[in-house]
Design a protein around this motif. Structure first.
Motif, short mmCIF file in Angstrom:
data_model
loop_
_atom_site.label_atom_id
_atom_site.label_comp_id
_atom_site.label_asym_id
_atom_site.label_seq_id
_atom_site.Cartn_x
_atom_site.Cartn_y
_atom_site.Cartn_z
N THR A 1 50.56 27.84 46.17
CA THR A 1 49.79 28.89 46.86
C THR A 1 50.59 29.37 48.06
O THR A 1 51.51 28.66 48.50
CB THR A 1 48.43 28.35 47.36
OG1 THR A 1 48.67 27.59 48.55
CG2 THR A 1 47.77 27.45 46.32
N ALA B 1 38.84 30.56 44.43
CA ALA B 1 39.90 31.47 43.96
C ALA B 1 41.20 31.24 44.75
O ALA B 1 41.15 31.00 45.95
CB ALA B 1 39.46 32.92 44.11
N TYR B 2 42.30 31.30 44.00
CA TYR B 2 43.63 31.25 44.62
C TYR B 2 44.38 32.51 44.16
O TYR B 2 44.58 32.71 42.96
CB TYR B 2 44.41 30.00 44.17
CG TYR B 2 43.84 28.70 44.71
CD1 TYR B 2 42.91 27.97 43.98
CD2 TYR B 2 44.24 28.21 45.96
CE1 TYR B 2 42.40 26.78 44.48
CE2 TYR B 2 43.73 27.02 46.47
CZ TYR B 2 42.81 26.32 45.71
OH TYR B 2 42.28 25.14 46.20
N PHE B 3 44.75 33.36 45.11
CA PHE B 3 45.52 34.56 44.76
C PHE B 3 46.97 34.38 45.19
O PHE B 3 47.29 33.45 45.94
CB PHE B 3 44.89 35.79 45.43
CG PHE B 3 43.54 36.13 44.84
CD1 PHE B 3 42.37 35.88 45.56
CD2 PHE B 3 43.44 36.65 43.56
CE1 PHE B 3 41.13 36.16 45.01
CE2 PHE B 3 42.19 36.94 43.00
CZ PHE B 3 41.04 36.69 43.73
N GLN B 4 47.83 35.24 44.73
CA GLN B 4 49.27 35.12 44.99
C GLN B 4 49.71 33.68 44.71
O GLN B 4 50.52 33.11 45.47
CB GLN B 4 49.58 35.50 46.44
CG GLN B 4 49.33 36.98 46.72
CD GLN B 4 49.69 37.33 48.14
OE1 GLN B 4 48.99 36.91 49.06
NE2 GLN B 4 50.78 38.06 48.33
N GLU C 1 33.86 39.24 42.14
CA GLU C 1 34.26 39.22 43.57
C GLU C 1 33.13 38.68 44.44
O GLU C 1 33.36 37.92 45.39
CB GLU C 1 34.70 40.62 43.98
CG GLU C 1 36.04 41.01 43.36
CD GLU C 1 36.42 42.45 43.59
OE1 GLU C 1 37.64 42.75 43.54
OE2 GLU C 1 35.51 43.29 43.81
N GLN D 1 44.62 40.22 44.35
CA GLN D 1 43.16 40.24 44.14
C GLN D 1 42.87 40.41 42.65
O GLN D 1 43.81 40.56 41.85
CB GLN D 1 42.56 41.41 44.90
CG GLN D 1 43.21 42.73 44.47
CD GLN D 1 42.62 43.93 45.17
OE1 GLN D 1 42.25 43.83 46.33
NE2 GLN D 1 42.55 45.03 44.46
N ILE D 2 41.62 40.41 42.28
CA ILE D 2 41.25 40.64 40.89
C ILE D 2 41.75 42.04 40.52
O ILE D 2 41.61 42.98 41.30
CB ILE D 2 39.72 40.54 40.71
CG1 ILE D 2 39.24 39.12 41.02
CG2 ILE D 2 39.29 40.96 39.31
CD1 ILE D 2 39.77 38.04 40.06
N SER D 3 42.34 42.18 39.31
CA SER D 3 43.01 43.43 38.93
C SER D 3 42.04 44.62 38.88
O SER D 3 40.88 44.46 38.48
CB SER D 3 43.66 43.24 37.55
OG SER D 3 43.97 44.50 37.00
N GLY E 1 43.91 37.49 35.95
CA GLY E 1 43.12 38.34 36.84
C GLY E 1 42.61 39.58 36.15
O GLY E 1 42.18 40.52 36.82
N HIS F 1 45.22 33.57 40.25
CA HIS F 1 45.89 34.80 39.84
C HIS F 1 47.12 35.03 40.71
O HIS F 1 47.09 34.74 41.90
CB HIS F 1 44.90 35.97 39.98
CG HIS F 1 45.42 37.28 39.52
ND1 HIS F 1 46.30 37.44 38.47
CD2 HIS F 1 45.19 38.55 39.99
CE1 HIS F 1 46.57 38.72 38.29
NE2 HIS F 1 45.92 39.41 39.20
N ARG F 2 48.21 35.48 40.11
CA ARG F 2 49.43 35.69 40.90
C ARG F 2 49.32 36.96 41.74
O ARG F 2 50.07 37.15 42.69
CB ARG F 2 50.65 35.74 40.00
CG ARG F 2 50.59 36.85 39.00
CD ARG F 2 51.73 36.85 38.04
NE ARG F 2 51.47 37.86 37.03
CZ ARG F 2 52.07 37.89 35.85
NH1 ARG F 2 52.95 36.96 35.55
NH2 ARG F 2 51.80 38.81 34.97
#
Ligand SMILES: Cc1cc2nc3c(=O)[nH]c(=O)nc-3n(C[C@H](O)[C@H](O)[C@H](O)COP(=O)(O)OP(=O)(O)OC[C@H]3O[C@@H](n4cnc5c(N)ncnc54)[C@H](O)[C@@H]3O)c2cc1C
Length: 312
Positions: free
Chosen positions: A237, A219-222, A209, A195-197, A169, A191-192
């Motif tokens: 996820t 996009a997959y976050f967390q 974004e 959101q995008i860093s 990220g 990205h863990r």
């Protein structure tokens, strides 16, 4: 055995800069580089533009010019070649340093050249300017050793009309994801984080974004990679386990210093900061006579540094 009063390991911008500073003080150092001059920059993405303006990349008091506000990789490569030849620095390219033994004032250095020849050198002092770009931080998941998994993004063309997953990220992940998207790859970012860093440069972050908001980039976050297979990737996820079609995985998960090499010369990292222990005034390491310089000194986040190392 060849002699030199000072041996510098690494011909990146820092190693070259140390060589110049010593030369200006009448000390003719021998610089060893396992690849080409500024090898890390050579291995950066082909079309990369630096984040910083030229004057912040300058060494040896030589002005750096660029056609753009920020220099690109090709301009930087040309600049550092010119500076190295301008100062007549002795750089043994394609000669990797394997070990440093001995004591302050009397070190023995062993090296291997690209054709496998072994050499030995004697020197009084050693400067390690070995950077942190040679060892990728691994995902440590099944399938990571498949040839489709890439830790060093170069350029986007070969991935046109393919399903690619970009893991990460931060800046390297964001730049790779956008370039791959613009070249017609079907991009998914994972990205863990939430959101995008925020560390992603202000001229890159909104672009990525917006692509995600528009559904052009998935996009997959967390989330995290669970397993990599020939034709798919299994990811964890917040909504459960998902399997996505996949041809290539760009694991843009960061890099770390060569800890094995550092440990072999008696240099350890402070577990709290990931920084090598040194005298803050002289940059002399725990091993008297061995000095540290450059991004190597910046350390790395402990979680990263402590992950398993596979030398490139
Ligand atoms: C994608 C990317 C973009 C960046 N953009 C910027 C930017 O815009 N502005 C900025 O200021 N910084 C930027 N950086 C950081 C910057 O590149 C580094 O700070 C800089 O390269 C550090 O210089 P260095 O000489 O300390 O290390 P490096 O440039 O990494 O040089 C270390 C050298 O040591 C050599 N080496 C390692 N081990 C051995 C060995 N055992 N024997 C012989 N040689 C060895 C390596 O091959 C390498 O050439 C960026 C980094 C990356 C990854």
């Amino acid at each position: 055995m060849k002699q030199s009063s000072v041996a510098i390991v690494g011909a990146g911008p820092t190693g070259l800069s140390c060589g110049i500073a010593l030369k200006q003080r009448g000390v003719d150092a021998l610089i060893f580089e396992k690849g080409c001059v500024v090898n890390s920059i050579y291995n950066y993405p082909t079309n990369m533009s630096f984040f910083t303006t030229p004057e912040l990349l300058e060494i040896g008091g030589i002005p750096m010019t660029s056609l753009n506000e920020k220099p690109n990789r090709t301009e930087a490569l040309k600049y550092y070649r010119r500076v190295a030849s301008y100062y007549g620095l002795h750089v043994n390219q394609y000669e990797r340093i394997d070990s440093v033994t001995g004591v302050d004032g009397s070190f023995h250095i062993r090296s291997t050249t690209r054709d496998g020849q072994q050499h030995e050198y004697a020197c009084e002092k050693v400067i390690l300017a070995t950077g942190y770009y040679d060892i990728p931080v691994l995902l440590n998941v099944p399938g990571e050793d498949l040839p489709k998994v890439i830790h060093y993004y170069k350029e986007s063309h070969p991935y046109f009309d393919h399903d690619v997953l970009v893991v990460g990220g931060k800046n390297s992940a964001a730049i790779a994801a956008l370039e791959l998207h613009w070249s017609g790859a079907r991009v998914t970012v994972l990205h863990r984080g939430l959101q995008i860093s925020d560390s992603v440069k202000y001229w890159i972050k909104p672009n990525l974004e917006n692509r995600i908001k528009a559904g052009e980039i998935q996009a997959y976050f967390q989330s995290s990679v669970k397993e990599i297979r020939e034709r798919e990737v299994v990811i964890e996820t917040p909504a459960g386990t998902v399997t996505i079609a996949n041809d290539f995985v760009f694991a843009m998960t960061g890099y770390q210093p060569d800890l094995r090499f550092l440990a072999s010369v008696g240099i350890t990292l402070d577990p709290a900061t990931g920084k090598p222990r040194l005298n803050p005034d002289t940059y002399e390491s725990e091993t008297p006579g061995i000095y540290l310089a450059g991004v190597l000194v910046a350390g790395c986040t402990p979680t990263k540094c402590l992950s398993k190392q596979v030398t490139r």
